[in-house]
Design a protein around this motif. Structure first.
Motif, PDB file in Angstrom:
ATOM      1  N   ILE A 143      -2.882  -5.910   1.950  1.00 20.25           N
ATOM      2  CA  ILE A 143      -1.277  -5.545   2.597  1.00 20.25           C
ATOM      3  C   ILE A 143      -0.569  -5.441   1.021  1.00 20.25           C
ATOM      4  O   ILE A 143       0.131  -4.294   1.262  1.00 20.25           O
ATOM      5  N   LYS A 144      -0.802  -5.979   0.231  1.00 14.16           N
ATOM      6  CA  LYS A 144       0.059  -5.749  -1.220  1.00 14.16           C
ATOM      7  C   LYS A 144      -0.534  -4.536  -1.737  1.00 14.16           C
ATOM      8  O   LYS A 144       0.307  -3.669  -2.150  1.00 14.16           O
TER       9      LYS A 144
ATOM     10  N   SER B  43      -1.843  -1.993  -0.120  1.00  7.34           N
ATOM     11  CA  SER B  43      -1.426  -0.762   0.824  1.00  7.34           C
ATOM     12  C   SER B  43       0.088  -0.498   0.508  1.00  7.34           C
ATOM     13  O   SER B  43       0.675   0.409   0.595  1.00  7.34           O
ATOM     14  N   HIS B  44       0.955  -1.647   0.205  1.00  4.37           N
ATOM     15  CA  HIS B  44       2.433  -1.611  -0.119  1.00  4.37           C
ATOM     16  C   HIS B  44       2.404  -0.627  -1.298  1.00  4.37           C
ATOM     17  O   HIS B  44       3.229   0.044  -1.433  1.00  4.37           O
TER      18      HIS B  44
ATOM     19  N   GLU C 285       6.342   2.117   7.140  1.00 10.13           N
ATOM     20  CA  GLU C 285       5.324   1.286   6.823  1.00 10.13           C
ATOM     21  C   GLU C 285       5.710   0.047   5.666  1.00 10.13           C
ATOM     22  O   GLU C 285       5.214  -0.826   5.708  1.00 10.13           O
TER      23      GLU C 285
ATOM     24  N   GLU D 205       7.419  -2.752   7.204  1.00 10.39           N
ATOM     25  CA  GLU D 205       6.393  -3.413   7.858  1.00 10.39           C
ATOM     26  C   GLU D 205       5.773  -4.262   6.782  1.00 10.39           C
ATOM     27  O   GLU D 205       5.476  -5.536   7.019  1.00 10.39           O
ATOM     28  N   TYR D 206       5.326  -3.762   5.747  1.00  7.77           N
ATOM     29  CA  TYR D 206       4.635  -4.449   4.812  1.00  7.77           C
ATOM     30  C   TYR D 206       5.550  -5.574   4.131  1.00  7.77           C
ATOM     31  O   TYR D 206       5.401  -6.682   3.838  1.00  7.77           O
ATOM     32  N   ASN D 207       6.713  -5.177   3.689  1.00 10.13           N
ATOM     33  CA  ASN D 207       7.951  -6.090   3.315  1.00 10.13           C
ATOM     34  C   ASN D 207       7.939  -7.298   4.220  1.00 10.13           C
ATOM     35  O   ASN D 207       8.208  -8.399   3.699  1.00 10.13           O
TER      36      ASN D 207
ATOM     37  N   LYS E 208       5.849  -8.467   6.263  1.00  3.30           N
ATOM     38  CA  LYS E 208       4.710  -9.368   6.265  1.00  3.30           C
ATOM     39  C   LYS E 208       4.595  -9.996   5.028  1.00  3.30           C
ATOM     40  O   LYS E 208       4.348 -11.477   4.956  1.00  3.30           O
TER      41      LYS E 208
END
Length: 588
Positions: free
Chosen positions: A220-221, A223-224, A389, A392-394, A396
């Motif tokens: 996730i990080k 991808s962020h 996106e 959403e990442y933030n 999570k």
């Protein structure tokens, strides 16, 4: 509130079709009779009468009245006369138009509707609810179920009302709220606790999400960060001096290169053609050279043969010889120099052509790659999607970082739930005297009818499990052998009556009850006992009305005689030739 009378009028004819007066206290029997032994007691209007009362209390126009030409022709107008807060009021509804309700305190039925106060359906339902709830003590209307919701439990109809003490195909939470309200128990325990449980449910969902996020937090990080880089790349395109102008300039450059290359091709083709011609000239010189050599040999031939070279031939010979000398000495050198220049120019032009073709190739490659971002709006849309996106990442990443705080908050909210549940449990215990009185009435009725006590149990659901209906007032009701001899219908009758008699005892709110068609199946002796008992009880308390529709054959002759003498039979409906003794005073 009590019911005084019901009048069926014809606005078209300005006349009264039928008038029915009710007992202000006690039993009100609506009897279906026969004109002779071959007549039917069904279809004379018992249910239509009950539906008309429901209609006058805010229900929708009954389906059985819709599209009936006789009712529309007469423009039937039903008027219910009620008494509340020591005053009387009339409520009128048209059967051909349910858009409005009409109210009047004059005590006189007017056939001109402008003489009545008209209310829209929504305003009328509020008006009725205020009247009904004015009879309750210390009621919080904001948390109470609407009268529209409870109406089917105090006016039970034979179509759906007797599927159970809880009418089927209804929301369970709402049904239990309604029954608690009718039992004079606070009815918002479950809904208030549910709100708190939903807070915990939301926290549990977050913790579940955190658990899943923990399995892929590294991805996730990454991808962020990649998405942020993508946004920077797209934004750099937009922030470039002027993408549109740049694309336009590139396009102009492309066409300029194409034009210059085309000019070079023309020059190259011209030089290549000249080169070709010069090579052809050289070929001609070579051919002429062989001919000149033949001329040279020709002079010796003449001298050897005839001893001299003829003058005519000498002149031609000399011209050819001079031409040969010119071509060999001068023209050939010229052609060779021209060829050298052409070849040099061709080399330069070909190099320039190759260079320009290279630039054109690069320009074309850029143009192809620019197709994805040519439309600035498309670039903006891509950036917007990327920001979604990122959001959403933030969420999570931030949620994952708050795991400890959420666990702490969940513990706190669970403590609030425990306190709230215990508070409502104690409040329920305080109000349990209400349920004890209801249970006593149920046992009394059951003992009188079947000489057993039956079972009616109220309980508070205190389980805090996620799926538990915490705060719900659980009701279990059963009687012995309830599936036989119409006992199931009688169980529902006794349950409703136990609730009503409790409200009568407390002189609170809804002190009336309608049962339409529920006495068709129980044994005659049983129904006569319950009707007699309830009538006596209400008259002793001097409050409350019990309305029952019943057919003449469903009562013994002795019971019919008793109820008639006791003035409990307030309405007799039957088939006649002129239809005047049907409920509407006509056949429809």
């Amino acid at each position: 509130m009590k019911f005084i009378s019901l009048t069926v009028t014809s606005l078209a004819n300005k006349s009264v079709k039928n008038y029915f007066e009710f007992n202000p206290v006690g039993l009100n029997l609506i009897l279906g009779e026969r004109n002779d032994n071959h007549d039917e007691t069904n279809g004379v209007g018992k249910t239509a009468l009950v539906e008309s009362i429901q209609y006058c209390l805010g229900a929708n126009l009954p389906k059985s009245f819709k599209g009936k030409s006789n009712l529309e022709k007469e423009d039937i107008f039903v008027v219910l006369n009620i008494e509340y807060n020591e005053k009387q009021s009339m409520i009128g509804r048209r059967l051909c138009d349910d858009s409005f309700a009409y109210i009047s305190d004059s005590g006189i039925i007017e056939y001109e509707l402008f003489l009545w106060e008209s209310l829209t359906k929504d305003d009328f339902r509020k008006y009725i609810q205020n009247i009904i709830y004015s009879g309750f003590k210390d009621i919080n209307i904001a948390t109470a179920p609407s009268f529209s919701a409870i109406r089917e439990y105090i006016i039970r109809d034979e179509k759906e009302g007797f599927t159970g003490i809880k009418i089927k195909n209804r929301n369970a939470t709402s049904v239990n709220q309604i029954l608690s309200f009718l039992a004079l128990i606070p009815c918002n325990y479950e809904s208030n606790i549910l709100q708190q449980k939903n807070v915990i449910k939301d926290l549990d969902k977050q913790l579940k999400d955190i658990k899943e996020i923990g399995k892929e937090i590294k991805r996730i990080k990454l991808s962020h960060q990649k998405t942020l880089d993508d946004i920077d790349s797209l934004k750099s395109i937009l922030s470039n001096a002027d993408v549109a102008e740049k694309l336009n300039n590139d396009e102009n450059q492309y066409y300029e290169l194409k034009s210059r290359i085309n000019n070079l091709y023309l020059q190259i083709r011209k030089l290549e053609f000249a080169q070709k011609q010069h090579y052809a000239n050289i070929k001609d010189l070579e051919n002429n050279l062989s001919k000149i050599k033949e001329f040279i040999g020709l002079e010796d031939f003449y001298k050897q043969t005839i001893g001299y070279f003829p003058d005519a031939i000498i002149k031609n010979y000399k011209e050819v010889y001079d031409y040969y000398q010119f071509m060999i000495g001068n023209r050939g050198e010229y052609i060779r120099k021209q060829l050298q220049k052409i070849e040099a120019n061709l080399e330069l032009l070909n190099k320039e052509r190759d260079r320009l073709l290279g630039e054109l190739s690069q320009n074309t490659h850029f143009a192809k790659n620019s197709n994805l971002v040519r439309d600035l709006q498309e670039i903006s849309n891509q950036i917007a999607e990327k920001y979604k996106e990122i959001a959403e990442y933030n969420y999570k990443i931030e949620l994952y970082s708050k795991k400890a705080d959420i666990e702490k908050d969940r513990k706190k909210q669970l403590g609030i739930l425990e306190v709230l549940t215990e508070k409502y449990k104690q409040d329920y215990i305080f109000h349990s005297m209400q349920t004890e009185n209801i249970v006593n009435h149920f046992h009394m009725l059951n003992n009188k009818l079947y000489e057993t006590q039956g079972e009616l149990i109220f309980g508070f659901e205190e389980s805090l499990k996620a799926n538990a209906k915490t705060g719900r007032i659980k009701i279990n009701c059963s009687i012995e052998d309830e599936d036989a001899h119409g006992r199931y219908y009688m169980k529902i009758n006794m349950f409703d009556l136990s609730l009503m008699l409790n409200r009568v005892d407390k002189e609170q709110g809804l002190t009336f009850l309608f049962h339409d068609g529920s006495y068709s199946k129980p044994a005659p002796s049983v129904k006569e006992k319950v009707l007699t008992y309830v009538d006596s009880y209400l008259k002793e308390k001097n409050i409350g009305q019990y309305f029952v529709t019943i057919n003449v054959e469903e009562l013994s002759s002795e019971a019919l005689s008793y109820f008639t003498k006791n003035k409990n039979v307030v309405i007799r409906l039957q088939r006649t030739d002129d239809n005047t003794e049907r409920f509407m005073g006509l056949k429809y």
